[in-house]
Scaffold this active site. Structure first.
Site, PDB file in Angstrom:
ATOM      1  N   ASP A  52    -114.876  18.506  47.795  1.00  0.00           N
ATOM      2  CA  ASP A  52    -113.705  19.170  47.964  1.00  0.00           C
ATOM      3  C   ASP A  52    -114.034  20.690  48.888  1.00  0.00           C
ATOM      4  O   ASP A  52    -113.697  21.932  48.639  1.00  0.00           O
ATOM      5  CB  ASP A  52    -112.912  19.894  46.747  1.00  0.00           C
ATOM      6  CG  ASP A  52    -112.666  18.965  45.823  1.00  0.00           C
ATOM      7  OD1 ASP A  52    -112.386  17.639  46.405  1.00  0.00           O
ATOM      8  OD2 ASP A  52    -112.867  18.993  44.561  1.00  0.00           O
ATOM      9  N   GLU A 259    -102.462  15.629  47.653  1.00  0.00           N
ATOM     10  CA  GLU A 259    -103.173  16.774  47.202  1.00  0.00           C
ATOM     11  C   GLU A 259    -104.017  17.375  48.185  1.00  0.00           C
ATOM     12  O   GLU A 259    -104.142  16.746  49.359  1.00  0.00           O
ATOM     13  CB  GLU A 259    -104.138  16.609  46.079  1.00  0.00           C
ATOM     14  CG  GLU A 259    -105.466  15.649  46.475  1.00  0.00           C
ATOM     15  CD  GLU A 259    -106.074  15.187  44.901  1.00  0.00           C
ATOM     16  OE1 GLU A 259    -105.668  15.495  43.889  1.00  0.00           O
ATOM     17  OE2 GLU A 259    -107.063  14.063  45.303  1.00  0.00           O
TER      18      GLU A 259
HETATM   19  O1  FUB Z   1    -112.398  17.628  42.536  1.00  0.00           O
HETATM   20  C1  FUB Z   1    -111.371  17.692  41.759  1.00  0.00           C
HETATM   21  C2  FUB Z   1    -110.066  17.147  42.469  1.00  0.00           C
HETATM   22  O2  FUB Z   1    -110.529  15.751  43.040  1.00  0.00           O
HETATM   23  C3  FUB Z   1    -109.855  17.998  43.405  1.00  0.00           C
HETATM   24  O3  FUB Z   1    -109.064  19.177  43.260  1.00  0.00           O
HETATM   25  C4  FUB Z   1    -108.776  17.059  44.112  1.00  0.00           C
HETATM   26  O4  FUB Z   1    -108.464  17.431  45.409  1.00  0.00           O
HETATM   27  C5  FUB Z   1    -109.704  15.982  44.283  1.00  0.00           C
HETATM   28  O5  FUB Z   1    -110.734  15.797  45.047  1.00  0.00           O
END
Ligand code: FUB
Length: 360
Positions: A52, A259
């Protein structure tokens, strides 16, 4: 009695050998996938797992704010409990292709009074010589909120505020400073990110998704207050439209928001990019206002090894770069990812040239 015991034993042996077979074949197919695709880009660091990546240039130096992936032993599930990260580490580099420094623990879950578990994708911003780390975490009741922590240095250590940011919820904060110095915070994520459990600013505790032919759940944006620690005004829903001006629908898994919201600006155009989650792409939409609406344009990054796809886009030394992660280094383990970077091209017609991370 003897017969019953041996029947149970036989059933148990069969069940456990079936489970084992399933696991082995899953591992074998992941291994095959990783072996079949040669990565075009190296992991920026390989002594820890990172994911991320939110990249920014502060004082002419490139800083990357990633999640710090660990193997907690928690089994994979749709709630994403296996992403059980406990601290943040900042990466920096003076120039592209140069050494990457990992600066040690910048913030740890033990030092966030309100947090219970799962330090997910963070971002950072600067104002008046101070640095702010924005992060999602579940509170002690297992509800995701956004927190903020402050430092005098871009690499921390950061001191967390005692409570989550009032009015914030869900995951994946990213902060954008516009040309006039205003800061906007983008956030939200469905499924394990809990966006579908919020209605009118209240946590319902229940998953409530639209029907497939209804508009998809929308990412959120708010202006940050002058103090960078609170929201200035209401949280707004960001509209993502198709080229005919209709909202992207919930059933449109190839284009709907999942997301990892991020924004960057080229000329007068705002590029809003995000992950499509279960179709594993980074896509983008454009508009002329940082709060939207944005019109869907296309794919920034094709699916990578590992379930999640999460990125950022930043200009450094006159070139644009995409920062992303994949799971090649861990042999395909979805919760053990590594951050990478690739040059990103804006084409003369304003579109982005799609990146594929592998040679096939
Ligand atoms: O790394 C945890 C979660 O997985 C992140 O917050 C999301 O965007 C995904 O990458």
């Amino acid at each position: 009695m003897k017969i019953t015991k041996s029947i149970i034993l036989a059933v148990l042996v069969t069940l456990s050998s079936n489970a084992c077979a399933v696991k082995q074949s899953e591992e074998a197919s992941t291994k095959k996938e990783v072996d079949n695709y040669k990565s075009k880009h190296a992991a920026l660091v390989d002594h820890i797992y990172t994911a991320d990546p939110s990249a920014h240039v502060f004082n002419d130096k490139l800083y990357i704010y990633p999640s710090h992936d660990i193997d907690s032993g928690i089994p994979t599930n749709d709630n994403a409990d296996h992403f059980a990260m406990r601290d943040y580490r900042v990466l920096s580099m003076e120039k592209v292709g140069g050494n990457v420094t990992e600066h040690g623990v910048a913030l740890s879950i033990e030092d966030i009074p309100w947090a219970g578990r799962q330090l997910w994708a963070p971002d950072a911003a600067t104002k008046n010589g101070k640095f702010y780390l924005y992060f999602p975490a579940k509170n002690k009741d297992d509800v995701f909120y956004l927190g903020v922590a402050i430092s005098d240095s871009p690499t921390g250590p950061f001191k967390a505020q005692p409570e989550p940011i009032k009015g914030s919820f869900s995951i994946d904060p990213s902060v954008y400073e516009d040309d006039d110095g205003s800061h906007y915070i983008y956030f939200g994520g469905i499924w394990g990110g809990q966006l579908q459990r919020w209605e009118n600013g209240k946590y319902t505790g229940k998953d409530n998704y639209p029907a497939d032919n209804e508009p998809a759940l929308r990412p959120r944006v708010a202006k940050l207050s002058d103090d960078m620690l609170s929201l200035d005004g209401d949280v707004k829903e960001i509209e993502i439209l198709d080229k005919s001006g209709s909202p992207i629908l919930h059933g449109d898994n190839d284009r709907r928001f999942f997301e990892a919201a991020w924004i960057h600006k080229v000329g007068a155009t705002y590029y809003f990019s995000y992950s499509t989650g279960d179709t594993h792409k980074i896509v983008y939409a454009t508009g002329d206002n940082p709060m939207g609406p944005f019109t869907y344009q296309g794919v920034v990054l094709n699916p990578v090894i590992g379930w999640t796809n999460h990125h950022s886009i930043t200009e450094f030394d006159g070139k644009w770069y995409l920062f992303y992660h994949d799971s090649t280094l861990s042999g395909g383990k979805t919760h053990l990812r590594s951050v990478k970077m690739a040059e990103l091209e804006h084409l003369p017609d304003g579109t982005i040239k799609t990146i594929d991370a592998y040679e096939q």
